[in-house]
Design an enzyme around this catalytic site. Structure first.
Site, mmCIF file in Angstrom:
data_model
loop_
_atom_site.group_PDB
_atom_site.id
_atom_site.type_symbol
_atom_site.label_atom_id
_atom_site.label_comp_id
_atom_site.label_asym_id
_atom_site.label_seq_id
_atom_site.Cartn_x
_atom_site.Cartn_y
_atom_site.Cartn_z
ATOM 1 N N HIS A 24 -22.556 2.594 -15.967
ATOM 2 C CA HIS A 24 -23.066 1.711 -14.923
ATOM 3 C C HIS A 24 -24.177 2.319 -14.073
ATOM 4 C CE1 HIS A 24 -19.709 -0.977 -15.745
ATOM 5 N NE2 HIS A 24 -18.871 0.039 -15.622
ATOM 6 N N HIS A 52 0.172 -15.890 10.664
ATOM 7 C CA HIS A 52 -1.287 -15.908 10.585
ATOM 8 C C HIS A 52 -1.913 -17.290 10.674
ATOM 9 C CE1 HIS A 52 -1.180 -11.683 9.896
ATOM 10 N NE2 HIS A 52 -0.431 -11.814 8.827
ATOM 11 N N ARG A 73 -0.674 -4.260 1.466
ATOM 12 C CA ARG A 73 -0.300 -4.948 2.704
ATOM 13 C C ARG A 73 0.605 -6.134 2.415
ATOM 14 N NH1 ARG A 73 1.868 -4.401 6.082
ATOM 15 N NH2 ARG A 73 1.765 -5.310 8.155
ATOM 16 N N CYS A 88 4.252 -6.718 4.060
ATOM 17 C CA CYS A 88 4.591 -7.910 4.841
ATOM 18 C C CYS A 88 5.850 -8.583 4.315
ATOM 19 C CB CYS A 88 3.429 -8.902 4.823
ATOM 20 S SG CYS A 88 2.084 -8.490 5.947
#
Length: 288
Positions: A108, A208, A245, A249
């Site tokens: 790349h 949220h 995460r 949670c």
């Protein structure tokens, strides 16, 4: 307002927390990052995407819900502790594999060739028809081109490379597809977002969406946007990925959680990412 807080208050009482709750608006501020090659102004608040029109008028990066000192750490790459991970990622990018002699740079060239990739992930891979997150693309190269064992989804190697590649898209608008081949995965992720898990019977939406902006003790609940991931989390003194995460949670609801990189959490990441369409990729953000 008291009615809106019921799920979070119930959870806090169950966990034995002393809780004081009040609403606090996200901080009105502008994120301009001083980088090695100049200043970058990031879009951290914008009109909500169409599929959220009945939920939010405006979407906000989690950066607006953090304290002054935490926000300031992200304004200058020299101060941002997450940049150490990107530096290590660059070393890994250039290093030749002991198994094959191949390297990321060999295929790349520079990491800037990855510009724009983070902004459109997760996505359905055209060749395999599978929903792919950035970790999947990294491991595809690691195993098929470099001849190595797959890296762990939350391993140090993976976090270093996530940091480096995500940084190349900093400032690009999040633009994940939710229609066509992605539609069924998006629907599964949306279902997960509103499903209550664990002994606390908590869903992502309880914190949220229904309680976004609420102050729960010292924590200011954000909209749960993932445009800043991977993020350097001060609480953990280290890098945290979106998959990591999600695991945390769900575990906090006292449920048996899904594994990072599972089909379930990939679908959830697609849905949550789509809630931030239009916000800038923050590369490596800083959160508390």
């Amino acid at each position: 307002m008291q009615g809106r807080l019921t799920p979070v208050i119930a959870a806090a009482l169950t966990m034995g927390l002393s809780l004081g709750a009040a609403f606090a608006d996200p901080v009105e501020d502008e994120l301009v990052v001083t980088a090695e090659d100049g200043e970058i102004t990031l879009v951290t608040t914008t009109k909500a995407p169409g599929h959220l029109a009945e939920t939010f008028d405006t979407i906000w990066s989690g950066w607006h819900f953090r304290e002054d000192d935490t926000r300031d750490l992200q304004r200058d790459d020299f101060d941002n502790p997450g940049m150490l991970f990107a530096d290590r990622g660059l070393d890994r990018w250039n290093a030749k594999s002991e198994a094959s002699g191949a390297s990321c740079a060999g295929c790349h060239e520079g990491p800037e060739s990855m510009k724009g990739l983070r902004a459109v992930l997760p996505r359905v891979d055209a060749k395999t028809g599978k929903l792919m997150i950035l970790e999947d693309y990294i491991n595809d190269c690691v195993t098929t081109r470099m001849g190595e064992e797959a890296w762990g989804m939350t391993s140090g190697k993976m976090k270093d490379m996530l940091g480096l590649i995500s940084l190349q898209s900093r400032g690009e608008p999040v633009n994940v597809a939710i229609d066509g081949p992605a539609a069924e995965f998006w629907a599964k992720g949306r279902e997960m977002y509103y499903t209550r898990y664990g002994q606390l019977e908590m869903a992502c939406a309880n914190c949220h969406e229904q309680n976004a902006g609420m102050m729960i003790r010292a924590d200011h609940l954000s909209q749960g946007q993932v445009n800043g991931f991977p993020t350097y989390r001060l609480k953990d003194a280290g890098m945290v990925t979106a998959q990591q995460r999600f695991v945390g949670c769900i575990r906090d609801t006292r449920a048996e959680t899904f594994k990072a990189g599972s089909d379930e959490l990939k679908a959830l990441e697609l849905y949550v990412a789509s809630r931030g369409n239009g916000l800038s990729v923050e590369g490596i953000s800083v959160r508390h």
